[in-house]
Motif scaffolding. Structure first.
Motif, mmCIF file in Angstrom:
data_model
loop_
_atom_site.group_PDB
_atom_site.id
_atom_site.type_symbol
_atom_site.label_atom_id
_atom_site.label_comp_id
_atom_site.label_asym_id
_atom_site.label_seq_id
_atom_site.Cartn_x
_atom_site.Cartn_y
_atom_site.Cartn_z
ATOM 1 N N ASP A 283 0.689 -1.170 -0.032
ATOM 2 C CA ASP A 283 -0.027 0.040 -0.032
ATOM 3 C C ASP A 283 0.884 1.352 0.070
ATOM 4 O O ASP A 283 0.593 2.103 -0.569
ATOM 5 N N TYR A 284 1.933 1.233 0.745
ATOM 6 C CA TYR A 284 2.733 2.398 0.854
ATOM 7 C C TYR A 284 3.606 2.865 -0.350
ATOM 8 O O TYR A 284 3.466 3.591 -1.004
ATOM 9 N N PHE A 285 4.085 1.623 -1.232
ATOM 10 C CA PHE A 285 4.821 1.749 -2.620
ATOM 11 C C PHE A 285 3.728 2.340 -3.327
ATOM 12 O O PHE A 285 3.924 3.147 -4.218
ATOM 13 N N LEU A 286 2.448 1.730 -3.524
ATOM 14 C CA LEU A 286 1.426 2.316 -4.464
ATOM 15 C C LEU A 286 1.034 3.551 -4.157
ATOM 16 O O LEU A 286 0.931 4.313 -5.199
ATOM 17 N N SER A 287 0.945 4.142 -2.901
ATOM 18 C CA SER A 287 0.586 5.469 -2.735
ATOM 19 C C SER A 287 1.829 6.384 -2.917
ATOM 20 O O SER A 287 1.519 7.670 -3.295
ATOM 21 N N LYS A 288 2.913 5.806 -3.448
ATOM 22 C CA LYS A 288 4.009 6.709 -3.802
ATOM 23 C C LYS A 288 4.052 6.745 -5.265
ATOM 24 O O LYS A 288 5.086 7.023 -5.913
ATOM 25 N N GLY A 289 3.111 6.080 -6.119
ATOM 26 C CA GLY A 289 3.181 6.088 -7.384
ATOM 27 C C GLY A 289 3.934 4.943 -8.000
ATOM 28 O O GLY A 289 3.625 4.988 -9.463
ATOM 29 N N HIS A 290 4.075 3.992 -7.222
ATOM 30 C CA HIS A 290 4.845 2.723 -8.111
ATOM 31 C C HIS A 290 3.929 1.857 -8.614
ATOM 32 O O HIS A 290 2.551 1.691 -8.190
ATOM 33 N N LYS A 291 3.897 1.251 -9.674
ATOM 34 C CA LYS A 291 2.858 0.562 -10.477
ATOM 35 C C LYS A 291 2.604 -0.966 -10.050
ATOM 36 O O LYS A 291 1.603 -1.593 -10.370
ATOM 37 N N THR A 292 3.904 -1.615 -9.614
ATOM 38 C CA THR A 292 3.849 -2.883 -9.116
ATOM 39 C C THR A 292 4.959 -2.944 -7.962
ATOM 40 O O THR A 292 5.707 -2.052 -7.825
ATOM 41 N N VAL A 293 4.850 -3.855 -7.260
ATOM 42 C CA VAL A 293 5.892 -4.381 -6.217
ATOM 43 C C VAL A 293 6.368 -5.659 -6.278
ATOM 44 O O VAL A 293 5.806 -6.614 -6.364
ATOM 45 N N TYR A 294 7.841 -6.023 -6.601
ATOM 46 C CA TYR A 294 8.447 -7.036 -6.847
ATOM 47 C C TYR A 294 8.636 -7.754 -5.315
ATOM 48 O O TYR A 294 8.733 -6.712 -4.262
ATOM 49 N N HIS A 295 8.811 -8.983 -5.088
ATOM 50 C CA HIS A 295 9.000 -9.494 -3.451
ATOM 51 C C HIS A 295 10.266 -10.371 -3.452
ATOM 52 O O HIS A 295 10.184 -11.387 -4.461
ATOM 53 N N ILE A 296 10.787 -10.369 -2.504
ATOM 54 C CA ILE A 296 11.967 -11.363 -2.168
ATOM 55 C C ILE A 296 11.547 -12.165 -1.132
ATOM 56 O O ILE A 296 11.344 -11.276 0.132
ATOM 57 N N ALA A 297 10.979 -13.197 -1.257
ATOM 58 C CA ALA A 297 10.511 -14.319 -0.133
ATOM 59 C C ALA A 297 11.284 -14.679 0.674
ATOM 60 O O ALA A 297 12.384 -15.117 0.246
ATOM 61 N N GLY A 298 10.989 -15.103 1.952
ATOM 62 C CA GLY A 298 11.767 -16.087 2.712
ATOM 63 C C GLY A 298 11.631 -17.323 2.337
ATOM 64 O O GLY A 298 10.898 -17.762 1.242
ATOM 65 N N PRO A 299 12.369 -18.302 3.087
ATOM 66 C CA PRO A 299 12.305 -19.874 2.550
ATOM 67 C C PRO A 299 10.611 -20.356 2.782
ATOM 68 O O PRO A 299 9.874 -19.883 3.463
ATOM 69 N N SER A 300 10.321 -21.238 1.871
ATOM 70 C CA SER A 300 9.291 -21.920 1.816
ATOM 71 C C SER A 300 8.597 -22.624 3.229
ATOM 72 O O SER A 300 7.530 -23.059 3.470
ATOM 73 N N THR A 301 9.592 -23.197 3.833
ATOM 74 C CA THR A 301 9.458 -23.724 5.106
ATOM 75 C C THR A 301 9.016 -22.708 6.286
ATOM 76 O O THR A 301 8.738 -23.393 7.373
ATOM 77 N N SER A 302 8.920 -21.494 6.054
ATOM 78 C CA SER A 302 8.766 -20.502 7.121
ATOM 79 C C SER A 302 7.267 -20.299 7.049
ATOM 80 O O SER A 302 6.929 -19.610 5.819
ATOM 81 N N ARG A 303 6.496 -20.087 8.147
ATOM 82 C CA ARG A 303 5.189 -19.845 8.028
ATOM 83 C C ARG A 303 5.079 -18.131 8.067
ATOM 84 O O ARG A 303 4.248 -17.649 7.475
ATOM 85 N N ALA A 304 5.978 -17.383 8.719
ATOM 86 C CA ALA A 304 6.156 -16.054 8.402
ATOM 87 C C ALA A 304 6.248 -15.650 7.018
ATOM 88 O O ALA A 304 5.653 -14.747 6.732
ATOM 89 N N ALA A 305 7.128 -16.162 6.351
ATOM 90 C CA ALA A 305 7.489 -16.062 4.910
ATOM 91 C C ALA A 305 6.204 -16.277 4.253
ATOM 92 O O ALA A 305 5.851 -15.581 3.236
ATOM 93 N N GLN A 306 5.550 -17.518 4.336
ATOM 94 C CA GLN A 306 4.355 -17.845 3.635
ATOM 95 C C GLN A 306 3.222 -16.489 3.910
ATOM 96 O O GLN A 306 2.349 -16.473 2.915
#
Length: 189
Positions: free
Chosen positions: A27-50
Motif C-alpha cells: 500500500d505504501y509503495f502504491l501510494s508513492k506512485g509505483h505501478k507494481t511491487v516485486y517481492h523477495i520471499a523467505g524460505p518456503s519452510t517459514s510460516r512468516a514467509a508464507q
C-alpha cells in the motif's frame, strides 16, 4: 499460549502481523506512485514467509495489479544480493519488498552493483528492523516487528492462566508492525 500467527483451537495465539507487513508495504509503495511491487520471499519452510507472500499477493490483487515474478531467498543478505542483481534487469521494477531486512539490504547492494540507484531507480522496504545499530548510516526503510510486545503479551497471558484466569482458546492476537522511514523509498511523479 502459543506464539504463532496461525490460530489454534486448543489455546490462544499471539505473534507479529506478517501478513499485515506485506499489505502495509505494498500500500505504501502504491501510494508513492509505483505501478507494481516485486517481492523477495523467505524460505518456503517459514510460516512468516508464507504469510508475507499471501499479504503481498492479496494487496496487489485487491487493486487489480498482476503479481510480478517472486524471488526466493533464505533470510540471508547474500540471497538478497543475488535477487538484487536479477531484479536490476526487470524493466518495470521500481519497488522491492523483501521479507526481512538482511535480504533487503543485500538486495540494495546487489541493485547498486548492477548499476541501479536506491531509491532513485528502485525503492526498497524490508521487515524486522534487525540491522539498526549493526549497519552504520542505515538507509533502509522497514517495518519494525515488535518482538518485545509479543513476548510481554504472551508472558502476561500465561501469568493470568497460572493465576486461575480462564483465557479462551482460539483467540488470535497479532501485533501490527511500526513503519520506520529511512529514505529508501522514492515517490514517483
Amino acid at each position: 499460549m502459543l506464539i504463532s500467527e496461525e490460530p489454534a483451537n486448543y489455546c490462544p495465539t499471539i505473534d507479529s502481523d506478517s501478513y499485515g507487513c506485506s499489505t502495509a508495504a505494498v500500500d505504501y509503495f502504491l501510494s508513492k506512485g509505483h505501478k507494481t511491487v516485486y517481492h523477495i520471499a523467505g524460505p518456503s519452510t517459514s510460516r512468516a514467509a508464507q504469510s508475507r507472500i499471501r499479504g503481498w499477493r492479496d494487496a496487489l490483487a485487491q487493486v487489480g495489479i498482476p503479481t510480478p515474478p517472486m524471488y526466493v531467498g533464505d533470510w540471508e543478505a547474500d540471497s538478497g544480493y543475488q535477487a538484487g542483481l536479477a531484479l536490476a534487469h526487470e524493466h518495470d521494477c521500481t519497488a522491492v519488498y523483501a521479507a526481512n531486512d538482511q535480504m533487503a539490504y543485500g538486495a540494495m547492494l546487489g541493485l547498486r552493483a548492477a548499476g541501479k540507484r536506491v531509491p532513485e531507480d528502485v525503492s526498497i522496504i524490508g521487515v524486522d528492523d534487525s540491522l539498526k545499530g549493526v549497519v552504520p548510516r542505515l538507509e533502509l526503510t522497514t517495518l519494525r516487528l515488535k518482538f518485545k510486545v509479543v513476548g510481554n503479551e504472551a508472558f502476561s497471558m500465561i501469568e493470568r492462566q497460572c493465576n486461575g484466569e480462564k483465557v479462551p482458546s482460539g483467540i488470535k492476537t497479532v501485533i501490527p508492525p511500526e513503519f520506520i522511514d529511512r529514505g529508501s523509498v522514492r515517490e514517483l511523479n
